[in-house]
Design an enzyme around this catalytic site. Structure first.
Site, short mmCIF file in Angstrom:
data_model
loop_
_atom_site.label_atom_id
_atom_site.label_comp_id
_atom_site.label_asym_id
_atom_site.label_seq_id
_atom_site.Cartn_x
_atom_site.Cartn_y
_atom_site.Cartn_z
N SER A 469 0.81 -1.21 0.00
CA SER A 469 0.00 0.00 0.00
C SER A 469 0.85 1.27 0.00
O SER A 469 1.50 1.58 -0.99
CB SER A 469 -0.95 -0.06 1.21
OG SER A 469 -1.97 0.87 1.09
N ASP A 480 10.39 5.82 -9.99
CA ASP A 480 10.01 6.55 -11.20
C ASP A 480 10.85 7.81 -11.38
O ASP A 480 11.20 8.19 -12.51
CB ASP A 480 8.52 6.90 -11.18
CG ASP A 480 7.64 5.67 -11.35
OD1 ASP A 480 8.17 4.63 -11.81
OD2 ASP A 480 6.44 5.73 -11.03
N LYS A 495 -0.88 -4.25 -3.14
CA LYS A 495 -2.17 -3.70 -2.74
C LYS A 495 -2.24 -2.24 -3.20
O LYS A 495 -1.67 -1.36 -2.58
CB LYS A 495 -2.40 -3.78 -1.24
CG LYS A 495 -3.79 -3.26 -0.83
CD LYS A 495 -3.98 -3.25 0.67
CE LYS A 495 -5.38 -2.77 1.03
NZ LYS A 495 -5.64 -1.37 0.68
#
Length: 709
Positions: A469, A480, A495
């Site tokens: 999560s 990224d 998740k």
């Protein structure tokens, strides 16, 4: 649409939400039917990805409900299943018409068959078990079919009870042999006497189990039926009965008492899928994720077999007041059976807070911050939260001369979304951190708008299969932006969804039935700034290293009915261009890990654990059972050397913490234990190597290369 960080923010991932559904009249005087009507209504209109309630849905509910109430196929006969099958393709229509005929039939037959089973197990346990016979039992119950006669059902019970008793018989034989060795003049009991005692112990366990089941009411079983329906939508959508909702509220405040572990229902018992930082299990260090609880006893009292028991009921046995002791019979990840006693306690919140240490290698000093979860004070965000605490630790590490930073998110199950965004902002100038989309709506982009960069040095993020999560959001953002190198498992938990808790009484205008409970509903999905979802696929590490969970079913992909992975348009963001040889660093690390003897041993251990879990045929012959147990123990001992590894790194508490040790010796003991474990941690060792490889003295001052989405 870009949304300001302060305004309109989702403060917590699981929040109490109001419901704005289209008005509808709910007029049933039957509470069961009213609940069914309410829940299907909310699911169809509020779920992020509502399912068609059709014949396929009906078949899934049918099969799953039968599996929930009789997972070991020891109650129903084949003739019962054939009778139930008249409704196999009709449950969807029954749901639309708030018809509970299928549930009523299954429930009434289950109570009848459980009464018969009570007589069967007593008959079985009146006869001695012959451990000289060469026979086996298949413990993967999905491979078994329902039997067609009482005699065959009795034979199934016989094997199951022999399987449940053989371990106790073995322990009693060993105890007697030890007493005979240690106590002069002691006369050991015969194998016959010990077999009788072991069988009696199994009978007492079953008596307690069935007494417990007798206390269950029809409404308890109906909640199971409702959650079977709800679970078809996704594994995180769940109905809380009124009592359970109250317990959920308490647990969200962090003031709950128990052992500090999250469990998942398995046919063989309850599997530990998360250990809560600061809880009794976490402190005790005897249990780990992947262990399965088979029996539960209360402080020396006879244990209750929870095989086949509803998970909620098993949890009620495991939980209890602070200071009381619960005895757990556990099948370890390596297949061995152990008895573990845990003293229940309140989860120590302090142990779930961020903590840091300096790491010394040669003449260089690095920093490590461990973050067990993304915590927040729900009542006052400014009081204490993960982002501000990590910011403090970063500043302290800078003052002590740290030249690189490790952010350890292993086993971090998530938490507050707001803290993720703020924390990510500590490492970049500004820009988007995560994208969130609700069903049928445009995406929202949550951004760091603060141009300050608190840490512009080398960064490594450690993750594993249990990083979930919010942890995945932070790791994904750093990946990224190419801001840090992610080291860990092949992928994180996966998740990528958000849940809201909706009290059902908020939907009904006039309610004569009192508290109706609540539904935790999946309403949103997370997406990385590159557009990919973290759902199902998680975050794939830049440097993949095995651990003992590498081949064990733990992630979202191993849950029932998970939402799928997809992709949306990327956000506009600028990649960090502060590193020289970023890709070369990843390649060098991967090569080091591939040739590291400790990593090879970890990989070997992981494969062996998988083999152990895949072996579902167990011998009921005592000599074979003992021989296999001996081989397993020897193999397990072989892997004990994993805990003897020494990285030869030095770990120290920060100066402010060292000053606290004189007044708080318990804190000193906790930190010493933590540092001792870190010194054995090959992943931390490699993280330090990576920080060195990132060419510490060649940071390009955060120069940015533009990448537009």
């Amino acid at each position: 649409m870009k949304r300001n960080l302060v305004l309109g923010f989702l403060v917590i991932l699981i929040a109490v939400a109001s419901c704005s559904f289209t008005n509808k009249s709910f007029e049933s005087n039957d509470k069961d039917k009213l609940l069914l009507d309410l829940i299907t209504y909310v699911l169809e209109r509020g779920h992020y990805e509502p399912k068609d309630i059709n014949d396929d849905f009906s078949v899934s509910v049918f099969e799953d409900f039968i599996n929930i109430v009789d997972p070991t196929k020891r109650y129903f006969l084949d003739e019962d299943i054939q009778e139930f099958e008249q409704y196999k393709f009709q449950i969807d229509e029954q749901l639309k018409n708030t018809d509970i005929t299928f549930f009523n039939l299954v429930y009434e037959r289950l109570i009848e068959r459980m009464g018969e089973a009570r007589e069967i197990y007593k008959e079985v346990l009146e006869v001695p078990f012959d451990y000289n016979v060469e026979e086996t039992i298949e413990v993967d119950y999905d491979k078994q079919a329902f039997v067609d006669s009482r005699d065959k059902l009795k034979e199934r019970w016989r094997k199951q009870l022999k399987y449940a008793t053989i371990g106790s018989f073995d322990s009693k034989l060993k105890n007697e042999a030890q007493k005979e060795k240690d106590e002069e003049g002691y006369t050991a009991k015969s194998a016959k006497e010990l077999e009788i005692a072991a069988r009696e112990g199994t009978k007492n366990t079953l008596d307690e189990f069935f007494d417990f089941v007798d206390d269950l009411e029809r409404k308890d079983w109906f909640v199971q039926y409702i959650n079977t329906i709800v679970d078809e939508f996704d594994p995180h959508t769940y109905y809380f009965a009124p009592d359970d909702k109250e317990k959920f509220d308490i647990s969200m405040r962090g003031n709950f008492e128990g052992i500090g572990a999250r469990l998942q229902k398995k046919p063989e018992g309850a599997k530990i899928v998360e250990i809560i930082s600061g809880g009794p299990v976490w402190r005790d260090q005897q249990l780990e994720v992947g262990d399965e609880i088979l029996k539960v006893g209360q402080d020396g009292e006879p244990s209750v077999d929870i095989v086949g028991m509803r998970l909620d009921d098993a949890i009620k046995l495991i939980k209890g007041p602070k200071g009381t002791v619960v005895d757990l019979t556990v099948r370890k990840v390596d297949g061995s059976i152990e008895s573990v006693s845990i003293t229940r306690d309140v989860v120590m919140l302090e142990e779930s807070y961020a903590k840091s240490a300096t790491v010394i290698k040669g003449n260089q000093k690095f920093g490590l911050i461990n973050l067990p979860k993304f915590y927040v004070d729900f009542n006052d965000y400014s009081e204490r939260n993960a982002a501000t605490d990590v910011a403090k630790e970063v500043e302290r590490l800078k003052q002590e001369g740290a030249e690189g930073l490790i952010l350890d998110l292993r086993d971090n199950g998530g938490g507050s979304l707001k803290t993720v965004v703020e924390m990510a902002g500590l490492f970049i100038k500004d820009g988007p951190i995560v994208q969130v989309r609700s069903s049928g709506k445009d995406k929202d982009i949550y951004e760091d708008k603060d141009e300050r960069v608190q840490w512009d040095g080398p960064l490594v993020v450690l993750v594993n299969e249990l990083s979930a999560s919010a942890s995945e959001i932070l790791a994904a953002a750093m990946q990224d932006y190419k801001r840090g190198i992610v080291i860990g498992s092949k992928q994180t938990f996966g998740k990528g969804t958000v849940q809201n808790v909706i009290p059902l009484e908020n939907i009904v205008r006039s309610n004569e039935h009192g508290d109706l409970g609540a539904i935790k509903l999946t309403t949103q999905k997370f997406y990385r700034i590159n557009g990919g979802s973290t759902q199902l696929e998680g975050v794939k590490s830049d440097v993949v290293v095995p651990d003992r969970y590498s081949y064990i079913d733990l992630g979202e992909r191993d849950q029932q009915n998970p939402l799928g992975w997809d992709k949306i348009t990327p956000a506009d963001y600028d990649v960090w261009d502060g590193y020289i040889d970023y890709e070369a660093t990843i390649e060098s690390s991967s090569k080091r890990m591939a040739s590291n003897p400790q990593i090879k041993l970890i990989e070997e251990n992981a494969q062996w654990l998988k083999e152990q879990q895949d072996e579902t045929v167990v011998s009921l012959n005592y000599d074979i059972y003992k021989s296999e147990a001996k081989k397993d123990k020897e193999r397990s001992q072989y892997f004990k050397s994993l805990s003897e590894y020494d990285s030869r790194l030095t770990f120290e508490s920060l100066k402010y913490e060292q000053e606290l040790f004189t007044q708080d010796p318990v804190l000193r003991e906790k930190r010493d234990r933590w540092h001792k474990n870190l010194a054995k941690d090959v992943y931390v060792e490699e993280a330090i190597n990576v920080l060195q490889d990132l060419k510490i003295n060649n940071i390009k001052n955060g120069k940015l290369a533009s990448v537009k989405g």
